[in-house]
Design an enzyme around this catalytic site. Structure first.
Site, PDB file in Angstrom:
ATOM      1  N   ALA A 111       0.775  -1.090  -0.094  1.00 51.16           N
ATOM      2  CA  ALA A 111       0.213  -0.092   0.058  1.00 51.16           C
ATOM      3  C   ALA A 111       0.853   1.349  -0.100  1.00 51.16           C
ATOM      4  O   ALA A 111       1.871   1.304   0.743  1.00 51.16           O
ATOM      5  CB  ALA A 111      -0.931  -0.081   1.218  1.00 51.16           C
ATOM      6  N   PRO A 112       0.440   2.288  -0.725  1.00 53.21           N
ATOM      7  CA  PRO A 112      -0.816   2.444  -1.293  1.00 53.21           C
ATOM      8  C   PRO A 112      -0.754   1.891  -2.741  1.00 53.21           C
ATOM      9  O   PRO A 112      -1.782   1.915  -3.483  1.00 53.21           O
ATOM     10  CB  PRO A 112      -0.906   4.016  -1.606  1.00 53.21           C
ATOM     11  CG  PRO A 112       0.539   4.460  -1.503  1.00 53.21           C
ATOM     12  CD  PRO A 112       1.259   3.417  -0.711  1.00 53.21           C
ATOM     13  N   GLY A 114       1.985   1.897  -5.651  1.00 55.14           N
ATOM     14  CA  GLY A 114       2.657   2.534  -6.568  1.00 55.14           C
ATOM     15  C   GLY A 114       3.506   1.382  -7.286  1.00 55.14           C
ATOM     16  O   GLY A 114       3.330   1.288  -8.728  1.00 55.14           O
ATOM     17  N   ARG A 138      -4.538   1.259   4.843  1.00 56.09           N
ATOM     18  CA  ARG A 138      -3.997   1.399   3.907  1.00 56.09           C
ATOM     19  C   ARG A 138      -4.457   0.742   2.579  1.00 56.09           C
ATOM     20  O   ARG A 138      -4.150   0.984   1.788  1.00 56.09           O
ATOM     21  CB  ARG A 138      -2.362   1.500   4.043  1.00 56.09           C
ATOM     22  CG  ARG A 138      -1.946   2.540   4.964  1.00 56.09           C
ATOM     23  CD  ARG A 138      -0.473   2.136   5.397  1.00 56.09           C
ATOM     24  NE  ARG A 138       0.571   2.261   4.356  1.00 56.09           N
ATOM     25  CZ  ARG A 138       1.234   3.249   3.909  1.00 56.09           C
ATOM     26  NH1 ARG A 138       0.891   4.393   4.429  1.00 56.09           N
ATOM     27  NH2 ARG A 138       2.012   3.200   2.759  1.00 56.09           N
ATOM     28  N   ASP A 178       8.999  -4.300  -0.186  1.00 59.38           N
ATOM     29  CA  ASP A 178       9.332  -2.864   0.031  1.00 59.38           C
ATOM     30  C   ASP A 178       8.985  -2.531   1.273  1.00 59.38           C
ATOM     31  O   ASP A 178       7.954  -2.312   1.595  1.00 59.38           O
ATOM     32  CB  ASP A 178       8.408  -1.904  -1.010  1.00 59.38           C
ATOM     33  CG  ASP A 178       8.798  -0.521  -1.014  1.00 59.38           C
ATOM     34  OD1 ASP A 178       9.891  -0.216  -1.237  1.00 59.38           O
ATOM     35  OD2 ASP A 178       7.855   0.288  -1.476  1.00 59.38           O
ATOM     36  N   CYS A 231      13.059   2.891   1.739  1.00 62.70           N
ATOM     37  CA  CYS A 231      13.355   4.337   1.201  1.00 62.70           C
ATOM     38  C   CYS A 231      13.866   5.188   2.348  1.00 62.70           C
ATOM     39  O   CYS A 231      13.968   6.254   2.798  1.00 62.70           O
ATOM     40  CB  CYS A 231      12.067   5.297   0.922  1.00 62.70           C
ATOM     41  SG  CYS A 231      10.932   5.145   2.215  1.00 62.70           S
TER      42      CYS A 231
HETATM   43  C1  LIG Z   1       7.140   1.532   1.953  1.00 67.22           C
HETATM   44  S1  LIG Z   1       5.635   1.265   2.292  1.00 67.22           S
HETATM   45  C2  LIG Z   1       5.002   0.777   0.664  1.00 67.22           C
HETATM   46  C3  LIG Z   1       4.899   1.335  -0.108  1.00 67.22           C
HETATM   47  C4  LIG Z   1       4.316   0.695  -1.444  1.00 67.22           C
HETATM   48  N1  LIG Z   1       5.327  -0.239  -1.838  1.00 67.22           N
HETATM   49  C5  LIG Z   1       4.261   1.556  -2.807  1.00 67.22           C
HETATM   50  O1  LIG Z   1       5.352   1.549  -3.710  1.00 67.22           O
HETATM   51  O2  LIG Z   1       3.184   2.230  -2.820  1.00 67.22           O
HETATM   52  C6  LIG Z   1       5.622  -0.066   3.499  1.00 67.22           C
HETATM   53  C7  LIG Z   1       4.225  -0.831   3.841  1.00 67.22           C
HETATM   54  O3  LIG Z   1       4.318  -1.798   4.572  1.00 67.22           O
HETATM   55  C8  LIG Z   1       3.326  -1.995   5.291  1.00 67.22           C
HETATM   56  N2  LIG Z   1       3.770  -2.827   6.538  1.00 67.22           N
HETATM   57  C9  LIG Z   1       4.222  -2.702   7.837  1.00 67.22           C
HETATM   58  N3  LIG Z   1       4.331  -3.760   8.414  1.00 67.22           N
HETATM   59  C10 LIG Z   1       3.985  -4.917   7.369  1.00 67.22           C
HETATM   60  C11 LIG Z   1       4.120  -6.249   7.697  1.00 67.22           C
HETATM   61  N4  LIG Z   1       4.464  -6.796   8.794  1.00 67.22           N
HETATM   62  N5  LIG Z   1       3.729  -7.062   6.530  1.00 67.22           N
HETATM   63  C12 LIG Z   1       3.309  -6.219   5.446  1.00 67.22           C
HETATM   64  N6  LIG Z   1       3.293  -4.954   5.355  1.00 67.22           N
HETATM   65  C13 LIG Z   1       3.556  -4.433   6.217  1.00 67.22           C
HETATM   66  C14 LIG Z   1       2.698  -0.577   5.665  1.00 67.22           C
HETATM   67  O4  LIG Z   1       1.548  -0.595   6.210  1.00 67.22           O
HETATM   68  C15 LIG Z   1       3.196   0.108   4.629  1.00 67.22           C
HETATM   69  O5  LIG Z   1       1.890   0.203   3.736  1.00 67.22           O
END
Ligand SMILES: C[S@@+](CC[C@H](N)C(=O)[O-])C[C@H]1O[C@@H](n2cnc3c(N)ncnc32)[C@H](O)[C@@H]1O
Length: 442
Positions: A111-112, A114, A138, A178, A231
């Site tokens: 999420a979100p 991209g 999300r 990611d 990031c």
């Molecule tokens: C860096 S963001 C992702 C951005 C996304 N890949 C994009 O390009 O739009 C990291 C995401 O990991 C999720 N997250 C956090 N802990 C997690 C877990 N244990 N398993 C899966 N997702 C997780 C968060 O809710 C967040 O949306």
């Protein structure tokens, strides 16, 4: 911009000679990017109709820089899902994932969405994308983006990596992790993140990342590839995670990220890639490409395919469409889905979309969804009302207002510059607005 002193101390340690040049980037304009959605439009065609002044992002096949003063989300072409707004360095991980048509791909922290949309454009409707996020709020944004950008061969999941790994052991050709991270590369983009960085305990991330990567690795096929990205600049969330993972998993090897376009070697590991804001036009990213070299080959039980749709759906097609869809139709709580092919049997996972949500089966009729409109081409529908991108009608339509237009009576596909944005019912010259309520402009 006031940066935390402990962050600056860490960066000084990491960058030594390069620190001053890194620091200067905080006085410069940040990089803005968007990506053409090649599920709907070719890059050439997009450049012809794009009203923006764009320049190429070298490491992306469909990504472009735009200037700060443009607001691309305020064009109706955005609502047609023709481009996604994405920070330029965030476009790199999927470019290095080497996704081919027909692959089974997992985007584990999506999420979100991209990078999921970017993966889907590489798949071009073949194979399957499983896109997951643990955060249920999300996931709503993820679903909206999957639908707006016209992704069909998809399973949207809202669950933990550990529970996913129980279903998908050895299943995927490609996996993107990611990872959630301390977001140090996002400070220029969103100053609010500096406050969270100061307030939150960022030392929780390495353990979280380790666990997520561990679960992800179980779901990869032998020979399959995995990109781990963040990031953030923090070495504990980047090189150290990879080094530790390779120590504990000798059936994985690290593949080299080509060091073109200003992408640098990692800190102490040559093969991984660093995108630094002082070396290229982007906010910063880390990426590592791993390959599974050995492990068990697992055979999965497939779901029964080729379920037929209910008659009301076929009646809808006959009345409104020039095409008839084929595939595996599934009804869940009166919602009709066109499910992806080769779907395995899923046990106790929170799945929020099983393929394309076509619409709702009401008593004796079928009501198409917004997602359905977004996967169609204008020639697929019998009655079409086309609006131009600069018209007041299109803005009113996107705001959910009634508009007055010429056309054929009945359900119409509404398009902007011939790309679908939704449905509407025409009676005389009054169009009853069918644009999804939660997507409306306010
Ligand atoms: C860096 S963001 C992702 C951005 C996304 N890949 C994009 O390009 O739009 C990291 C995401 O990991 C999720 N997250 C956090 N802990 C997690 C877990 N244990 N398993 C899966 N997702 C997780 C968060 O809710 C967040 O949306």
């Amino acid at each position: 911009m006031k940066l935390p002193s402990s962050f600056l101390d860490n960066m000084k340690n990491l960058l030594s000679d390069e620190y001053e040049s890194f620091l200067r980037t905080y006085d410069e304009e940040r990089a803005y990017g968007l990506r053409a959605n090649t599920l709907k439009i070719s890059v050439e065609e997009f450049l012809k109709i794009s009203p923006f002044n764009l320049s190429t992002i070298n490491w992306s096949s469909d990504g472009f820089y735009y200037k700060e003063n443009i607001r691309p989300a305020k064009s109706p072409l955005y609502n047609a899902g023709l481009y996604y707004i994405q920070e330029p360095s965030a476009m790199a991980p999927v470019e290095f994932l080497d996704v081919k048509r027909g692959h089974k791909v997992l985007d584990l922290c999506a999420a979100p969405g991209g990078k999921s949309i970017q993966i889907a454009s590489k798949l071009q409707g073949e194979g399957i994308l499983v896109t997951n996020d643990i955060n249920s709020n999300r996931v709503k944004a993820l679903v909206k983006n999957i639908e707006m950008y016209g992704v069909k061969n998809v399973l949207v999941v809202n669950d933990s990596p550990q529970r996913l790994s129980k279903n998908f052991e050895g299943y995927f050709d490609r996996i993107l992790v990611d990872a959630p991270c301390s977001g140090e590369g996002m400070f220029r983009k969103d100053e609010g993140l500096i406050k969270s960085w100061e307030k939150d305990d960022i030392s929780i991330y390495p353990n979280m990342q380790k666990e997520i990567l561990e679960s992800a690795s179980k779901m990869l096929k032998v020979g399959g590839k995995l990109v781990y990205s963040t990031c953030t600049f923090n070495i504990n969330e980047n090189e150290n995670i990879i080094e530790n993972f390779l120590k504990e998993n000798n059936n994985f090897k690290l593949l080299n990220i080509d060091k073109n376009y200003g992408i640098s070697e990692g800190l102490g590991i040559k093969e991984v890639g660093r995108l630094w804001p002082h070396k290229l036009k982007g906010e910063g990213h880390f990426l590592a490409l791993l390959q599974k070299t050995d492990g068990e080959v697992i055979n999965h039980d497939l779901e029964k395919a080729n379920n037929k749709p209910p008659q009301v759906y076929r009646d809808f097609e006959k009345e409104n469409m020039n095409i008839s869809l084929e595939g595996n139709f599934i009804t869940i709580n009166d919602n009709l889905y066109l499910a992806p092919k080769d779907l395995i049997k899923i046990k106790s996972l929170k799945v929020v979309r099983t393929g394309l949500l076509l619409g709702k089966i009401k008593k004796n009729r079928f009501e198409p969804s917004q997602a359905f409109a977004m996967v169609l081409k204008k020639e697929d529908f019998k009655r079409v009302i086309n609006l131009t991108k600069d018209s007041t009608e299109v803005i009113k339509y996107l705001k959910g207002e009634t508009i007055f237009v010429e056309g054929q009576k009945g359900l119409n596909l509404i398009t902007v510059e011939n790309f679908p944005i939704g449905f509407g019912k025409l009676n005389g010259s009054t169009l009853k607005n069918g644009y999804e309520k939660s997507w409306r402009w306010i």
